[in-house]
Scaffold this active site. Structure first.
Site, mmCIF file in Angstrom:
data_model
loop_
_atom_site.group_PDB
_atom_site.id
_atom_site.type_symbol
_atom_site.label_atom_id
_atom_site.label_comp_id
_atom_site.label_asym_id
_atom_site.label_seq_id
_atom_site.Cartn_x
_atom_site.Cartn_y
_atom_site.Cartn_z
ATOM 1 N N ARG A 56 85.049 18.381 -13.252
ATOM 2 C CA ARG A 56 84.849 18.569 -11.812
ATOM 3 C C ARG A 56 84.594 17.279 -11.039
ATOM 4 N NH1 ARG A 56 81.237 21.659 -9.337
ATOM 5 N NH2 ARG A 56 82.693 22.465 -7.808
ATOM 6 N N CYS A 71 51.574 0.878 6.792
ATOM 7 C CA CYS A 71 51.633 1.736 5.593
ATOM 8 C C CYS A 71 50.268 2.335 5.297
ATOM 9 C CB CYS A 71 52.115 0.919 4.401
ATOM 10 S SG CYS A 71 51.894 1.768 2.827
ATOM 11 N N CYS A 131 48.845 0.894 1.766
ATOM 12 C CA CYS A 131 48.526 -0.510 1.521
ATOM 13 C C CYS A 131 47.004 -0.732 1.591
ATOM 14 C CB CYS A 131 49.233 -1.398 2.556
ATOM 15 S SG CYS A 131 50.922 -1.850 2.098
ATOM 16 N N ASN A 141 44.211 13.723 -1.876
ATOM 17 C CA ASN A 141 45.250 13.857 -0.850
ATOM 18 C C ASN A 141 44.635 14.390 0.448
ATOM 19 O OD1 ASN A 141 47.602 14.751 0.652
ATOM 20 N ND2 ASN A 141 48.717 14.658 -1.283
ATOM 21 N N HIS A 166 53.338 -3.474 -1.566
ATOM 22 C CA HIS A 166 54.142 -2.487 -0.860
ATOM 23 C C HIS A 166 55.609 -2.489 -1.306
ATOM 24 C CE1 HIS A 166 55.019 0.133 2.595
ATOM 25 N NE2 HIS A 166 56.110 -0.592 2.781
ATOM 26 N N ASN A 202 57.664 11.214 -6.721
ATOM 27 C CA ASN A 202 58.905 11.360 -5.959
ATOM 28 C C ASN A 202 59.307 9.974 -5.529
ATOM 29 O OD1 ASN A 202 58.891 14.201 -5.943
ATOM 30 N ND2 ASN A 202 57.457 14.197 -4.226
ATOM 31 N N SER A 240 57.616 10.136 1.053
ATOM 32 C CA SER A 240 57.299 9.836 2.447
ATOM 33 C C SER A 240 57.126 8.350 2.715
ATOM 34 C CB SER A 240 56.006 10.573 2.812
ATOM 35 O OG SER A 240 54.969 10.195 1.920
ATOM 36 N N HIS A 270 55.958 2.635 -0.549
ATOM 37 C CA HIS A 270 54.859 2.051 -1.330
ATOM 38 C C HIS A 270 54.781 2.771 -2.688
ATOM 39 C CE1 HIS A 270 51.010 -0.306 -1.187
ATOM 40 N NE2 HIS A 270 50.934 0.345 -2.329
ATOM 41 N N HIS A 328 53.861 4.889 -5.450
ATOM 42 C CA HIS A 328 52.782 5.866 -5.617
ATOM 43 C C HIS A 328 53.306 7.154 -6.223
ATOM 44 C CE1 HIS A 328 54.675 7.385 -1.955
ATOM 45 N NE2 HIS A 328 54.092 8.542 -2.203
ATOM 46 N N GLN A 334 51.813 11.439 -7.362
ATOM 47 C CA GLN A 334 50.841 12.470 -7.012
ATOM 48 C C GLN A 334 50.372 13.203 -8.255
ATOM 49 O OE1 GLN A 334 51.477 15.050 -3.634
ATOM 50 N NE2 GLN A 334 53.377 13.987 -3.105
ATOM 51 N N GLU A 359 57.740 26.562 -20.747
ATOM 52 C CA GLU A 359 57.758 25.638 -21.887
ATOM 53 C C GLU A 359 56.721 26.038 -22.933
ATOM 54 O OE1 GLU A 359 57.344 21.548 -20.829
ATOM 55 O OE2 GLU A 359 59.392 21.397 -20.068
ATOM 56 N N HIS A 409 54.934 16.640 -18.640
ATOM 57 C CA HIS A 409 54.442 17.939 -19.056
ATOM 58 C C HIS A 409 53.461 17.722 -20.204
ATOM 59 C CE1 HIS A 409 57.923 20.282 -17.052
ATOM 60 N NE2 HIS A 409 56.820 20.358 -16.335
ATOM 61 N N HIS A 458 55.784 14.994 -22.974
ATOM 62 C CA HIS A 458 57.098 14.503 -22.563
ATOM 63 C C HIS A 458 57.146 14.366 -21.048
ATOM 64 C CE1 HIS A 458 57.391 18.905 -22.340
ATOM 65 N NE2 HIS A 458 58.303 18.726 -21.407
ATOM 66 N N HIS A 515 60.052 14.406 -17.662
ATOM 67 C CA HIS A 515 61.408 14.678 -17.186
ATOM 68 C C HIS A 515 61.707 13.758 -16.012
ATOM 69 C CE1 HIS A 515 61.683 18.601 -19.311
ATOM 70 N NE2 HIS A 515 60.397 18.722 -19.017
ATOM 71 N N GLU A 561 75.082 27.737 -8.175
ATOM 72 C CA GLU A 561 73.847 27.273 -8.812
ATOM 73 C C GLU A 561 72.609 28.014 -8.307
ATOM 74 O OE1 GLU A 561 74.964 23.365 -7.769
ATOM 75 O OE2 GLU A 561 75.319 22.835 -9.855
ATOM 76 N N GLN A 596 74.848 24.041 -12.905
ATOM 77 C CA GLN A 596 76.117 23.571 -13.443
ATOM 78 C C GLN A 596 76.110 22.062 -13.357
ATOM 79 O OE1 GLN A 596 78.749 22.645 -10.735
ATOM 80 N NE2 GLN A 596 79.752 21.616 -12.448
HETATM 81 P P1 H2U Z 1 54.948 11.720 -1.247
HETATM 82 O O1 H2U Z 1 55.457 10.444 -0.742
HETATM 83 O O2 H2U Z 1 55.415 12.030 -2.653
HETATM 84 O O3 H2U Z 1 55.177 12.834 -0.295
HETATM 85 O O4 H2U Z 1 53.355 11.564 -1.406
HETATM 86 C C1 H2U Z 1 52.541 11.120 -0.378
HETATM 87 C C2 H2U Z 1 51.346 12.013 -0.274
HETATM 88 O O5 H2U Z 1 50.355 11.302 0.450
HETATM 89 C C3 H2U Z 1 51.616 13.305 0.485
HETATM 90 O O6 H2U Z 1 51.333 14.395 -0.353
HETATM 91 C C4 H2U Z 1 49.632 12.197 1.262
HETATM 92 C C5 H2U Z 1 50.638 13.254 1.668
HETATM 93 O O7 H2U Z 1 49.980 14.477 1.855
HETATM 94 N N1 H2U Z 1 49.051 11.449 2.352
HETATM 95 C C6 H2U Z 1 47.660 11.287 2.414
HETATM 96 O O8 H2U Z 1 46.953 11.829 1.578
HETATM 97 N N2 H2U Z 1 47.123 10.514 3.390
HETATM 98 C C7 H2U Z 1 47.842 9.897 4.383
HETATM 99 O O9 H2U Z 1 47.280 9.205 5.190
HETATM 100 C C8 H2U Z 1 49.304 10.131 4.471
HETATM 101 C C9 H2U Z 1 49.932 10.855 3.337
HETATM 102 ZN ZN ZN Z 2 52.183 -0.119 1.529
#
Ligand code: H2U
Ligand code: ZN
Length: 357
Positions: free
Chosen positions: A34, A58, A61, A83, A121, A161, A169, A172, A174, A176, A190, A289, A304, A306, A325, A331
């Site tokens: 494909r 940022c 930072c 968070n 950063h 991510n 987002s 920088h 990072h 989670q 699993e 995991h 492991h 992923h 899918e 697929q």
């Molecule tokens: P991602 O880039 O994977 O989305 O992770 C950034 C996380 O940082 C996101 O879950 C958190 C967001 O909620 N965050 C804070 O805790 N404080 C902030 O000032 C901005 C973002």
């Molecule tokens: Zn930064």
């Protein structure tokens, strides 16, 4: 046909077939031809790596103020915080709803953490030194132990991510951590497979799978003394990989000092290969995991990680999980063997560092 012949057949085939994922017990459709199809869809715009070592705007930072109003310390290694927009909260009260077995809901308590890998950063895992990545591994180990020891926490999901395409987002470096009460779907699937396998074979499913892969070598990408990176036989994403610890440890807290460094090294090499493949800051979602933290030993579990990168044929064409899918089954377009060969073939020096070498 004996086992060897049938394996050769599947590895050289260009005809559509299904492969079984024994970890989650689901099938994937492999349609190797494909990739020939024309692409007139959207071309992705890959975010280029950040250029500045410090960005005053940022929220990750050192010394900057986050969206919630808190100020980051002038950190020099890793930095972890709760968070500010946590999906899971520790103070959530327990409740349960069930109506005729059809309307079922439960409260979910937990904690969400953000882990800054470096004060710089502009760095990514691929461009961090092994000693710096070792500090990230140590931080993950500490977080796993601490969060896992909380009485209500049964699952500690560590993930990253990378890249705007994956919903990240901020460039920088990072990741989670989401830790919660009930086992998330993927871990639960699993755990069932690993548990039944352990009962039948008295070894872990991934240890036996690793042995097969080390014998066949077709899908290997990287190996060191403690970890192996491969494109799993049942990979769904084009360049999906599976990182398996050679020793069947149940989670990071069981890794020896050398194994932790081995993990840091292979993480660096993995992301370098990814970046070099399409000469870009390769987007992906990756995560570990690990055994549930419910107090049981879980000897069936095998640490492991992923990696799920969405890019398909180039830095501008991505894989979408749509149509068949979403409605039927996943697929893939190129065979896992072809993907592993491509990843093996790229340089182990990051493309941005190659002119310096
Ligand atoms: P991602 O880039 O994977 O989305 O992770 C950034 C996380 O940082 C996101 O879950 C958190 C967001 O909620 N965050 C804070 O805790 N404080 C902030 O000032 C901005 C973002
Ligand atoms: Zn930064």
């Amino acid at each position: 046909m004996d086992a060897r012949d049938s394996m050769n057949r599947i590895q050289s085939t260009t005809s559509p077939h299904r492969r079984f994922n024994p970890l989650i017990r689901e099938w994937v459709l492999v349609a190797p031809d494909r990739t020939q199809r024309p692409w007139e869809g959207q071309l992705e715009n890959i975010s280029s790596p950040a250029q500045v070592t410090f960005d005053p705007a940022c929220y990750l930072c050192p010394g900057n103020v986050r969206a919630g109003g808190e100020k980051n310390p002038p950190y020099t290694g890793t930095f972890v915080f709760d968070n500010d927009f946590a999906a899971l909260k520790p103070e959530t009260q327990a409740w349960e709803v069930e109506e005729k077995g059809l309307l079922i809901a439960r409260s979910e308590a937990g904690r969400c953490r953000v882990v800054c890998f470096s004060p710089r950063h502009d760095l990514t895992i691929a461009r961090m030194a092994v000693v710096e990545l070792r500090r990230v591994v140590d931080t993950w180990c500490d977080e796993f132990s601490e969060l896992g020891s909380e009485p209500r926490i049964r699952s500690v999901q560590i993930f990253e991510n990378r890249g705007a395409m994956m919903g990240c987002s901020n460039p920088h470096p990072h990741g989670q951590i989401w830790a919660n009460e009930f086992l998330p779907n993927e871990l639960a699937k699993e755990l069932r497979s690993l548990g039944e396998y352990q009962q039948r074979h008295a070894s872990t499913l991934l240890a036996d799978y690793l042995e097969l892969e080390l014998e066949q070598k077709e899908r290997l990408v990287l190996t060191n003394d403690h970890f192996v990176l491969l494109v799993p036989f049942w990979a769904v994403w084009p360049f999906e990989t599976l990182l398996i610890s050679r020793r069947a440890v149940t989670a990071m807290d069981k890794l020896t000092d050398e194994e932790r460094t081995g993990l840091a090294e292979i993480l660096r090499q993995t992301t370098i290969r990814y970046d070099n493949l399409f000469q870009t800051s390769f987007p992906y979602t990756m995560g570990f995991h690990q055994r549930p933290t419910d107090g049981d030993a879980h000897v069936e579990f095998h640490l492991h990680a992923h990696f799920y990168p969405p890019l398909l044929r180039s830095a501008t064409v991505r894989k979408f999980m749509v149509g068949y899918e979403m409605l039927a089954m996943p697929q893939r377009d190129i065979t896992p063997e072809a993907a592993a060969k491509l990843l093996r073939g790229v340089s182990d020096t990051h493309y941005l560092d190659q002119s310096k070498a």
